[in-house]
Design a protein around this motif. Structure first.
Motif, PDB file in Angstrom:
ATOM      1  N   ILE A  50       4.813   1.286   6.754  1.00 41.00           N
ATOM      2  CA  ILE A  50       4.074   0.076   6.404  1.00 41.00           C
ATOM      3  C   ILE A  50       3.597  -0.647   7.661  1.00 41.00           C
ATOM      4  O   ILE A  50       2.463  -1.151   7.713  1.00 41.00           O
ATOM      5  CB  ILE A  50       4.938  -0.847   5.528  1.00 41.00           C
ATOM      6  CG1 ILE A  50       5.182  -0.192   4.163  1.00 41.00           C
ATOM      7  CG2 ILE A  50       4.287  -2.215   5.366  1.00 41.00           C
ATOM      8  CD1 ILE A  50       6.155  -0.941   3.274  1.00 41.00           C
ATOM      9  N   TYR A  72      -2.683  -7.486   0.135  1.00 40.64           N
ATOM     10  CA  TYR A  72      -2.519  -6.118  -0.367  1.00 40.64           C
ATOM     11  C   TYR A  72      -1.074  -5.864  -0.785  1.00 40.64           C
ATOM     12  O   TYR A  72      -0.814  -5.269  -1.832  1.00 40.64           O
ATOM     13  CB  TYR A  72      -2.927  -5.106   0.708  1.00 40.64           C
ATOM     14  CG  TYR A  72      -4.419  -4.926   0.867  1.00 40.64           C
ATOM     15  CD1 TYR A  72      -5.239  -4.635  -0.223  1.00 40.64           C
ATOM     16  CD2 TYR A  72      -5.011  -5.031   2.123  1.00 40.64           C
ATOM     17  CE1 TYR A  72      -6.602  -4.466  -0.074  1.00 40.64           C
ATOM     18  CE2 TYR A  72      -6.385  -4.854   2.281  1.00 40.64           C
ATOM     19  CZ  TYR A  72      -7.176  -4.576   1.182  1.00 40.64           C
ATOM     20  OH  TYR A  72      -8.521  -4.410   1.330  1.00 40.64           O
ATOM     21  N   PHE A  73      -0.135  -6.332   0.040  1.00 42.69           N
ATOM     22  CA  PHE A  73       1.274  -6.079  -0.271  1.00 42.69           C
ATOM     23  C   PHE A  73       1.680  -6.820  -1.540  1.00 42.69           C
ATOM     24  O   PHE A  73       2.352  -6.260  -2.416  1.00 42.69           O
ATOM     25  CB  PHE A  73       2.165  -6.493   0.895  1.00 42.69           C
ATOM     26  CG  PHE A  73       3.574  -6.004   0.761  1.00 42.69           C
ATOM     27  CD1 PHE A  73       3.912  -4.704   1.135  1.00 42.69           C
ATOM     28  CD2 PHE A  73       4.573  -6.820   0.248  1.00 42.69           C
ATOM     29  CE1 PHE A  73       5.224  -4.239   1.000  1.00 42.69           C
ATOM     30  CE2 PHE A  73       5.874  -6.362   0.108  1.00 42.69           C
ATOM     31  CZ  PHE A  73       6.195  -5.070   0.487  1.00 42.69           C
ATOM     32  N   LEU A  76       0.159  -4.954  -4.645  1.00 42.19           N
ATOM     33  CA  LEU A  76       0.515  -3.568  -4.953  1.00 42.19           C
ATOM     34  C   LEU A  76       2.006  -3.262  -4.953  1.00 42.19           C
ATOM     35  O   LEU A  76       2.427  -2.271  -5.556  1.00 42.19           O
ATOM     36  CB  LEU A  76      -0.175  -2.628  -3.947  1.00 42.19           C
ATOM     37  CG  LEU A  76      -1.700  -2.717  -3.869  1.00 42.19           C
ATOM     38  CD1 LEU A  76      -2.216  -1.853  -2.728  1.00 42.19           C
ATOM     39  CD2 LEU A  76      -2.338  -2.301  -5.182  1.00 42.19           C
ATOM     40  N   ALA A  77       2.803  -4.059  -4.280  1.00 33.71           N
ATOM     41  CA  ALA A  77       4.221  -3.724  -4.085  1.00 33.71           C
ATOM     42  C   ALA A  77       5.064  -4.116  -5.290  1.00 33.71           C
ATOM     43  O   ALA A  77       5.744  -5.147  -5.292  1.00 33.71           O
ATOM     44  CB  ALA A  77       4.743  -4.388  -2.811  1.00 33.71           C
ATOM     45  N   GLU A  86       8.140  -0.813  -1.964  1.00 31.81           N
ATOM     46  CA  GLU A  86       7.519  -0.388  -0.711  1.00 31.81           C
ATOM     47  C   GLU A  86       6.808   0.950  -0.874  1.00 31.81           C
ATOM     48  O   GLU A  86       5.692   1.146  -0.372  1.00 31.81           O
ATOM     49  CB  GLU A  86       8.578  -0.291   0.402  1.00 31.81           C
ATOM     50  CG  GLU A  86       9.138  -1.624   0.870  1.00 31.81           C
ATOM     51  CD  GLU A  86      10.137  -2.229  -0.114  1.00 31.81           C
ATOM     52  OE1 GLU A  86      10.400  -3.442  -0.005  1.00 31.81           O
ATOM     53  OE2 GLU A  86      10.641  -1.503  -1.006  1.00 31.81           O
ATOM     54  N   PHE A  89       3.642   0.474  -2.909  1.00 33.25           N
ATOM     55  CA  PHE A  89       2.600  -0.130  -2.069  1.00 33.25           C
ATOM     56  C   PHE A  89       1.887   0.939  -1.243  1.00 33.25           C
ATOM     57  O   PHE A  89       0.651   0.987  -1.216  1.00 33.25           O
ATOM     58  CB  PHE A  89       3.210  -1.173  -1.130  1.00 33.25           C
ATOM     59  CG  PHE A  89       2.283  -1.592  -0.024  1.00 33.25           C
ATOM     60  CD1 PHE A  89       1.192  -2.411  -0.295  1.00 33.25           C
ATOM     61  CD2 PHE A  89       2.491  -1.154   1.279  1.00 33.25           C
ATOM     62  CE1 PHE A  89       0.320  -2.783   0.729  1.00 33.25           C
ATOM     63  CE2 PHE A  89       1.629  -1.519   2.296  1.00 33.25           C
ATOM     64  CZ  PHE A  89       0.528  -2.331   2.022  1.00 33.25           C
ATOM     65  N   LEU A  93      -2.044   1.896  -2.147  1.00 32.76           N
ATOM     66  CA  LEU A  93      -3.017   1.554  -1.104  1.00 32.76           C
ATOM     67  C   LEU A  93      -3.757   2.792  -0.628  1.00 32.76           C
ATOM     68  O   LEU A  93      -4.977   2.777  -0.459  1.00 32.76           O
ATOM     69  CB  LEU A  93      -2.314   0.884   0.075  1.00 32.76           C
ATOM     70  CG  LEU A  93      -3.257   0.315   1.135  1.00 32.76           C
ATOM     71  CD1 LEU A  93      -3.824  -1.024   0.679  1.00 32.76           C
ATOM     72  CD2 LEU A  93      -2.563   0.169   2.483  1.00 32.76           C
ATOM     73  N   GLU A  97      -6.807   1.875  -3.508  1.00 28.52           N
ATOM     74  CA  GLU A  97      -7.113   0.459  -3.336  1.00 28.52           C
ATOM     75  C   GLU A  97      -8.212   0.207  -2.307  1.00 28.52           C
ATOM     76  O   GLU A  97      -9.064  -0.660  -2.483  1.00 28.52           O
ATOM     77  CB  GLU A  97      -5.838  -0.303  -2.928  1.00 28.52           C
ATOM     78  CG  GLU A  97      -6.028  -1.780  -2.744  1.00 28.52           C
ATOM     79  CD  GLU A  97      -6.367  -2.505  -4.044  1.00 28.52           C
ATOM     80  OE1 GLU A  97      -6.975  -3.600  -3.966  1.00 28.52           O
ATOM     81  OE2 GLU A  97      -6.018  -1.995  -5.124  1.00 28.52           O
TER      82      GLU A  97
END
Length: 249
Positions: A50, A72-73, A76-77, A86, A89, A93, A97
């Motif tokens: 990450i 973004y985190f 998506l996470a 994690e 994510f 991504l 994404e």
């Protein structure tokens, strides 16, 4: 599948169904989804991955109008049945994404760093060959469609979906698969009304989703059949029956 699964199925006279992605086998590339798998497998500490993703997002952000790392985190996470927040994510991504060009640049940079193997050589080692597939077919194994480039079917046009299906059919014909029993598993389990229409028009008998259940032809549509993941069943021989095995009794 050829080295370990097929011999066991053959020994016990069980017919397995296999769904290879065409592009990976014909062009000796590694699918994005598999690149992500091996990046994730390279280290138990996903924060390292990450951190690198955030660094690369910072590099490409201005020229590609990317959102902030934090946004973004946050978006998506969210953990799933089998993966931590994690891991989800990283998967989401790098799967869909980001704008495609940036997504591929970041994915390939991470693959080179964390896996570090030539893609063509790695592909030939990872995926079955035409000869291996033909051997399995000759021993009674079923091969069906899984698309050409493993696209999310609901994110591409109907024409692109038709291309994915047609290229799968061409591949199945080239390896000697049963042309009276075309079947499909949707990449990522994703499909829409266009996908079903295309399968009907091309005489597919059935298709599998990733919905978790035991398929019942009388109640499930033949292009929307659920199935169990191997993780849904006991992985130790002597263990109490779980709800799915009890349902099958």
């Amino acid at each position: 599948h050829y080295l370990y699964v097929f011999p066991i199925l053959n020994e016990y006279n069980i017919k397995g169904a296999f769904y290879p992605p065409v592009k990976a086998i014909n062009e000796h590339t590694v699918l994005d989804v598999n690149k992500i798998h091996f990046i994730l497998a390279s280290t138990p500490n996903k924060e390292i991955i990450i951190k690198d993703i955030f660094r690369l997002l910072d590099i490409y952000r201005h020229d590609n109008s990317l959102e902030s790392n934090e946004l973004y985190f946050q978006k998506l996470a969210h953990k799933s049945r089998f993966d931590t927040a994690e891991v989800i994510f990283i998967k989401r991504l790098l799967q869909m994404e980001l704008p495609d060009e940036v997504r591929k640049l970041i994915l390939n940079t991470l693959f080179e760093k964390f896996v570090g193997l030539n893609e063509e050589i790695f592909s030939r080692e990872l995926y079955m060959s035409h000869d291996q597939i033909k051997c399995m077919i000759s021993c009674g194994m079923h091969f069906g469609a899984h698309g050409y480039s493993h696209e999310w079917m609901d994110s591409i046009s109907a024409d692109q979906q038709l291309f994915e299906v047609k290229k799968s059919i061409e591949f199945l014909e080239s390896i000697g698969a049963d042309n009276k029993r075309w079947t499909m598993t949707y990449p990522y389990g994703i499909y829409n009304a266009d996908t079903i229409r295309i399968l009907e028009e091309n005489n597919f008998k059935l298709a599998f989703t990733t919905d978790v259940d035991i398929a019942d032809i009388s109640s499930h549509g033949r292009y929307e059949l659920p199935r169990l993941d191997t993780n849904d069943l006991p992985q130790i021989r002597h263990i109490s029956l779980d709800k799915w095995l009890l349902k099958l009794q």
